[in-house]
Design an enzyme around this catalytic site. Structure first.
Site, PDB file in Angstrom:
ATOM      1  N   GLU A 162      14.521 -38.836 -37.270  1.00 38.21           N
ATOM      2  CA  GLU A 162      13.387 -38.645 -36.359  1.00 38.21           C
ATOM      3  C   GLU A 162      13.515 -37.281 -35.716  1.00 38.21           C
ATOM      4  O   GLU A 162      14.634 -36.843 -35.423  1.00 38.21           O
ATOM      5  CB  GLU A 162      13.421 -39.686 -35.236  1.00 38.21           C
ATOM      6  CG  GLU A 162      12.952 -41.048 -35.653  1.00 38.21           C
ATOM      7  CD  GLU A 162      13.641 -42.151 -34.865  1.00 38.21           C
ATOM      8  OE1 GLU A 162      14.398 -41.830 -33.927  1.00 38.21           O
ATOM      9  OE2 GLU A 162      13.448 -43.322 -35.217  1.00 38.21           O
ATOM     10  N   TYR A 211      14.349 -29.407 -41.996  1.00 38.40           N
ATOM     11  CA  TYR A 211      14.211 -30.628 -42.803  1.00 38.40           C
ATOM     12  C   TYR A 211      13.235 -30.413 -43.968  1.00 38.40           C
ATOM     13  O   TYR A 211      13.467 -30.914 -45.071  1.00 38.40           O
ATOM     14  CB  TYR A 211      13.762 -31.807 -41.926  1.00 38.40           C
ATOM     15  CG  TYR A 211      14.699 -32.071 -40.762  1.00 38.40           C
ATOM     16  CD1 TYR A 211      16.081 -31.982 -40.923  1.00 38.40           C
ATOM     17  CD2 TYR A 211      14.207 -32.391 -39.501  1.00 38.40           C
ATOM     18  CE1 TYR A 211      16.936 -32.208 -39.862  1.00 38.40           C
ATOM     19  CE2 TYR A 211      15.060 -32.623 -38.434  1.00 38.40           C
ATOM     20  CZ  TYR A 211      16.419 -32.527 -38.618  1.00 38.40           C
ATOM     21  OH  TYR A 211      17.273 -32.747 -37.568  1.00 38.40           O
TER      22      TYR A 211
HETATM   23  C1  COA Z   1      17.822 -27.286 -35.306  1.00 41.00           C
HETATM   24  C2  COA Z   1      19.233 -26.676 -35.390  1.00 41.00           C
HETATM   25  C3  COA Z   1      20.247 -27.780 -35.628  1.00 41.00           C
HETATM   26  C4  COA Z   1      19.244 -25.671 -36.561  1.00 41.00           C
HETATM   27  O1  COA Z   1      20.570 -25.166 -36.688  1.00 41.00           O
HETATM   28  P1  COA Z   1      20.885 -23.754 -37.347  1.00 41.00           P
HETATM   29  O2  COA Z   1      22.293 -23.770 -37.808  1.00 41.00           O
HETATM   30  O3  COA Z   1      20.491 -22.672 -36.423  1.00 41.00           O
HETATM   31  O4  COA Z   1      19.895 -23.738 -38.599  1.00 41.00           O
HETATM   32  P2  COA Z   1      20.115 -22.964 -39.979  1.00 41.00           P
HETATM   33  O5  COA Z   1      20.569 -21.567 -39.704  1.00 41.00           O
HETATM   34  O6  COA Z   1      20.969 -23.787 -40.878  1.00 41.00           O
HETATM   35  O7  COA Z   1      18.623 -22.918 -40.544  1.00 41.00           O
HETATM   36  C5  COA Z   1      18.295 -23.344 -41.861  1.00 41.00           C
HETATM   37  C6  COA Z   1      16.792 -23.306 -42.008  1.00 41.00           C
HETATM   38  O8  COA Z   1      16.169 -24.097 -41.010  1.00 41.00           O
HETATM   39  C7  COA Z   1      14.996 -23.439 -40.495  1.00 41.00           C
HETATM   40  N1  COA Z   1      15.215 -23.079 -39.081  1.00 41.00           N
HETATM   41  C8  COA Z   1      16.332 -23.311 -38.346  1.00 41.00           C
HETATM   42  N2  COA Z   1      16.149 -22.923 -37.068  1.00 41.00           N
HETATM   43  C9  COA Z   1      14.896 -22.431 -37.003  1.00 41.00           C
HETATM   44  C10 COA Z   1      14.119 -21.854 -35.948  1.00 41.00           C
HETATM   45  N3  COA Z   1      14.596 -21.717 -34.711  1.00 41.00           N
HETATM   46  N4  COA Z   1      12.853 -21.445 -36.244  1.00 41.00           N
HETATM   47  C11 COA Z   1      12.343 -21.575 -37.478  1.00 41.00           C
HETATM   48  N5  COA Z   1      13.032 -22.089 -38.536  1.00 41.00           N
HETATM   49  C12 COA Z   1      14.295 -22.520 -38.284  1.00 41.00           C
HETATM   50  C13 COA Z   1      14.787 -22.227 -41.378  1.00 41.00           C
HETATM   51  O9  COA Z   1      13.994 -22.635 -42.469  1.00 41.00           O
HETATM   52  C14 COA Z   1      16.199 -21.929 -41.842  1.00 41.00           C
HETATM   53  O10 COA Z   1      16.223 -21.315 -43.094  1.00 41.00           O
HETATM   54  P3  COA Z   1      16.269 -19.703 -43.210  1.00 41.00           P
HETATM   55  O11 COA Z   1      17.604 -19.303 -42.659  1.00 41.00           O
HETATM   56  O12 COA Z   1      16.123 -19.490 -44.674  1.00 41.00           O
HETATM   57  O13 COA Z   1      15.120 -19.185 -42.380  1.00 41.00           O
HETATM   58  C15 COA Z   1      19.575 -25.882 -34.086  1.00 41.00           C
HETATM   59  O14 COA Z   1      18.502 -25.007 -33.771  1.00 41.00           O
HETATM   60  C16 COA Z   1      19.826 -26.779 -32.874  1.00 41.00           C
HETATM   61  O15 COA Z   1      20.947 -27.194 -32.623  1.00 41.00           O
HETATM   62  N6  COA Z   1      18.747 -27.067 -32.108  1.00 41.00           N
HETATM   63  C17 COA Z   1      18.856 -27.960 -30.929  1.00 41.00           C
HETATM   64  C18 COA Z   1      19.127 -29.383 -31.346  1.00 41.00           C
HETATM   65  C19 COA Z   1      18.042 -29.928 -32.264  1.00 41.00           C
HETATM   66  O16 COA Z   1      16.848 -29.664 -32.100  1.00 41.00           O
HETATM   67  N7  COA Z   1      18.468 -30.734 -33.259  1.00 41.00           N
HETATM   68  C20 COA Z   1      17.569 -31.390 -34.188  1.00 41.00           C
HETATM   69  C21 COA Z   1      17.145 -32.687 -33.616  1.00 41.00           C
HETATM   70  S1  COA Z   1      16.057 -33.583 -34.718  1.00 41.00           S
END
Ligand code: COA
Length: 164
Positions: free
Chosen positions: A115, A127
């Site tokens: 979710e 995702y």
């Molecule tokens: C969501 C979260 C886990 C992503 O972690 P991350 O390690 O920064 O993500 P990644 O570097 O692996 O990103 C992989 C892909 O996801 C997408 N993505 C990740 N963060 C993004 C952002 N802020 N904006 C847009 N796309 C994003 C992109 O498609 C990215 O691919 P790319 O590098 O080719 O552009 C992180 O932002 C976080 O901890 N957020 C707060 C907690 C949260 O929202 N968790 C999810 C709950 S459902």
């Protein structure tokens, strides 16, 4: 399991109680309604059902992120995933998820659900990239602020998880 993220060597391993101070700090910086310590403790103790995994930056000896998922018969559920703000946009979440999805697929799991807040564009892009599809909406599921949850699912054998 090692994951290369930028210049750092990131290793995945099961979360323990010793990780909790760092995990809780990440949780509080990542969510408006952070899970309390007892919830993480419960996941760590729940050996049968829960898989709490940390991604550790070995060079800096820091927890960079974590993922928690449950396996129930042929189904898995991602219950939590977060990356420390210092480590974001370095494909740590993507690599954690790819590792987990590969392992689940190899174990014969049929599908994975999660979710996500409707307005969490970064997580939704993550995702989407991994092949998850929206399958439903839970109206006003989240609080602080009130927001819908999008339910997403990945079926193995269709979209797959291949890619970089
Ligand atoms: C969501 C979260 C886990 C992503 O972690 P991350 O390690 O920064 O993500 P990644 O570097 O692996 O990103 C992989 C892909 O996801 C997408 N993505 C990740 N963060 C993004 C952002 N802020 N904006 C847009 N796309 C994003 C992109 O498609 C990215 O691919 P790319 O590098 O080719 O552009 C992180 O932002 C976080 O901890 N957020 C707060 C907690 C949260 O929202 N968790 C999810 C709950 S459902």
């Amino acid at each position: 399991m090692a994951v290369f993220a930028g210049a750092r060597n990131i290793r995945l391993r099961r979360m323990t109680s010793l990780d909790l101070p760092e995990v809780l700090a990440i949780e509080r910086r990542s969510f408006p309604n952070p899970w309390p310590p007892a919830t993480f403790e419960g996941e760590i103790q729940n050996l049968g059902l829960s898989h709490p995994v940390v991604a550790v930056d070995e060079e800096a000896d820091r927890v960079a992120g974590y993922i928690i998922y449950w396996v129930i018969r042929d189904e898995a559920q991602i219950n939590n995933i977060a990356v420390h703000p210092d480590y974001r946009r370095r494909r740590i979440a993507e690599n954690m998820l790819r590792r987990v999805l590969d392992a689940l697929k190899n174990e014969g799991i049929q599908f994975v659900t999660l979710e996500v807040r409707a307005g969490n564009a970064g997580a939704r892009a993550l995702y989407d990239k991994l092949g998850f599809k929206p399958i439903g909406l839970r109206k006003e599921y989240y609080t602080n602020p009130v927001e819908d949850a999008v339910v997403m699912s990945l079926m193995f054998g269709s979209a797959g998880t291949s890619g970089s």
